[in-house]
Scaffold this motif. Structure first.
Motif, short mmCIF file in Angstrom:
data_model
loop_
_atom_site.label_atom_id
_atom_site.label_comp_id
_atom_site.label_asym_id
_atom_site.label_seq_id
_atom_site.Cartn_x
_atom_site.Cartn_y
_atom_site.Cartn_z
N THR A 32 0.72 -1.22 -0.04
CA THR A 32 0.03 -0.02 -0.16
C THR A 32 0.82 1.25 -0.11
OG1 THR A 32 -1.79 -1.16 1.46
CG2 THR A 32 -1.76 1.28 1.40
N ASP A 33 1.83 1.37 0.84
CA ASP A 33 2.73 2.44 0.77
C ASP A 33 3.51 2.65 -0.31
OD1 ASP A 33 1.86 2.64 3.65
OD2 ASP A 33 3.69 2.66 4.49
N LEU A 34 4.02 1.71 -0.82
CA LEU A 34 4.75 1.60 -2.19
C LEU A 34 3.82 1.97 -3.46
CD1 LEU A 34 7.62 -0.77 -1.09
CD2 LEU A 34 7.86 1.63 -1.24
N GLY A 35 2.74 1.56 -3.45
CA GLY A 35 1.60 1.90 -4.55
C GLY A 35 1.66 0.84 -5.49
N VAL A 36 1.93 -0.60 -4.87
CA VAL A 36 2.33 -1.88 -5.87
C VAL A 36 1.26 -2.76 -5.34
CG1 VAL A 36 4.40 -0.97 -6.60
CG2 VAL A 36 4.25 -2.68 -4.71
N THR A 37 1.07 -4.06 -5.96
CA THR A 37 0.65 -4.97 -5.56
C THR A 37 1.38 -5.98 -4.63
OG1 THR A 37 1.08 -6.36 -7.23
CG2 THR A 37 -0.87 -5.05 -7.82
N PRO A 38 0.66 -6.70 -3.58
CA PRO A 38 1.74 -7.67 -3.01
C PRO A 38 2.40 -8.51 -3.59
CG PRO A 38 -0.45 -7.40 -1.95
CD PRO A 38 -0.53 -6.97 -3.07
N MET A 39 2.05 -8.98 -4.93
CA MET A 39 2.79 -9.82 -5.61
C MET A 39 4.11 -9.21 -6.27
SD MET A 39 1.59 -12.81 -5.60
CE MET A 39 2.63 -13.53 -6.94
N ALA A 40 4.06 -7.88 -6.41
CA ALA A 40 5.24 -7.00 -6.67
C ALA A 40 6.52 -7.31 -5.92
CB ALA A 40 4.72 -5.81 -7.14
N LEU A 41 5.77 -7.48 -4.49
CA LEU A 41 7.04 -7.37 -3.32
C LEU A 41 7.44 -8.88 -3.26
CD1 LEU A 41 5.49 -5.20 -0.63
CD2 LEU A 41 6.88 -4.49 -2.35
N TYR A 42 6.56 -9.92 -3.83
CA TYR A 42 7.08 -11.05 -3.69
C TYR A 42 8.12 -11.74 -4.58
CZ TYR A 42 3.05 -12.14 -0.16
OH TYR A 42 2.40 -12.13 0.75
N TRP A 43 8.15 -10.69 -5.62
CA TRP A 43 9.18 -10.84 -6.76
C TRP A 43 10.54 -10.96 -6.04
CZ3 TRP A 43 9.72 -12.79 -11.37
CH2 TRP A 43 10.83 -12.49 -12.26
N HIS A 44 10.66 -9.91 -5.01
CA HIS A 44 11.90 -9.66 -4.20
C HIS A 44 11.92 -10.41 -2.97
CE1 HIS A 44 13.01 -6.44 -7.06
NE2 HIS A 44 11.74 -6.04 -6.93
N PHE A 45 11.04 -10.66 -2.32
CA PHE A 45 11.00 -11.42 -0.91
C PHE A 45 9.79 -12.14 -0.79
CE2 PHE A 45 12.75 -7.08 -0.21
CZ PHE A 45 14.24 -7.42 0.20
N LYS A 46 10.07 -13.67 -0.93
CA LYS A 46 9.20 -14.56 -0.99
C LYS A 46 8.11 -14.54 0.25
CE LYS A 46 11.80 -17.88 -3.68
NZ LYS A 46 11.20 -17.33 -5.12
N ASN A 47 8.73 -14.00 1.38
CA ASN A 47 7.77 -14.03 2.69
C ASN A 47 8.56 -12.94 3.64
OD1 ASN A 47 10.06 -15.25 3.93
ND2 ASN A 47 9.33 -17.40 3.11
N LYS A 48 8.07 -12.84 4.88
CA LYS A 48 8.32 -11.85 5.54
C LYS A 48 9.61 -12.37 6.32
CE LYS A 48 7.25 -8.73 9.69
NZ LYS A 48 6.05 -8.46 10.57
#
Length: 222
Positions: A32-48
């Protein structure tokens, strides 16, 4: 925003952790803060867990120990200690992050750890002792960096002063016959300590112990 990178993700994650606490760092909040979808983050980090490792690595990325030189090990170890404390203090969430990751999975932490191990060996400690010294040293560094006398929070200076005052009064109200020393030292125990003294005394306490033990080893020929 520009291109989404692992660096931009962990930097925002650390900002959230610093202001709202590590539990507030979630993939959904970041997206939300970065203005992207969660899937976009999973490309870089698979989990927390992977995200936390990235955050931990970034925490220490700005710490660049001096290259090996001819200075005494005591000087270099003290430099490592002071420098790392200063680096970690830039982020109030540093302690929480480092406590939640497998530190052996953090490349920059491994580099610092390896340096501490090498300096302990140079000081004359054996393998097992060097391992323990490095662990105690790094644990102490993390604790000193997280000192209450330095903490940044949503509280104003006036609110912090009030919290310290209430804690001091609570300690001073204890039965003096049962807790004489807590009552006597209520003011510093409540947090009214000089930040500079907190740091310098903490570093001196840790380093003096290591130096004294190294000297004892040298005298005994161990």
């Amino acid at each position: 925003m520009g291109k989404l990178t692992a660096r931009s993700i962990v930097e925002r994650a650390l900002e959230i952790g610093d202001t709202d606490g590590i539990d507030a760092v979630t993939i959904r909040r970041l997206a939300t803060d970065l203005g992207v979808t969660p899937m976009a983050l999973y490309w870089h980090f698979k989990n927390k867990d992977q995200l936390l490792v990235g955050m931990a690595d970034h925490l220490i990325a700005d710490f660049v120990p001096e290259p090996a030189d001819e200075r005494p090990w005591q000087v270099r170890l003290r430099e490592l200690t002071v420098g790392l404390i200063g680096t970690l203090r830039a982020h109030p969430c540093a302690k929480a992050v480092l406590e939640q990751v497998d530190q052996t999975a953090v490349p920059n932490f491994l580099a610092v750890w390896d340096l501490a191990l090498g300096l302990a060996r140079t000081a004359g400690f054996d393998v097992e002792e060097s391992c323990l010294i490095s662990k105690y040293l790094l644990t102490s560094v993390i604790a000193i960096a997280d000192a209450p006398v330095h903490f940044q929070s949503a509280h104003t200076p006036a609110e912090i002063a009030e919290l310290v005052r209430v804690k001091r009064l609570g300690l001073q109200s204890l039965p003096v016959e049962k807790y004489p020393h807590l009552v006597e030292m209520a003011t510093p125990m409540a947090g009214a300590l000089d930040p500079g003294l907190y740091d310098s005394f903490g570093v001196e306490l840790v380093m003096s112990g290591i130096e004294a033990l190294a000297a004892k080893r040298l005298e005994s020929g161990a």
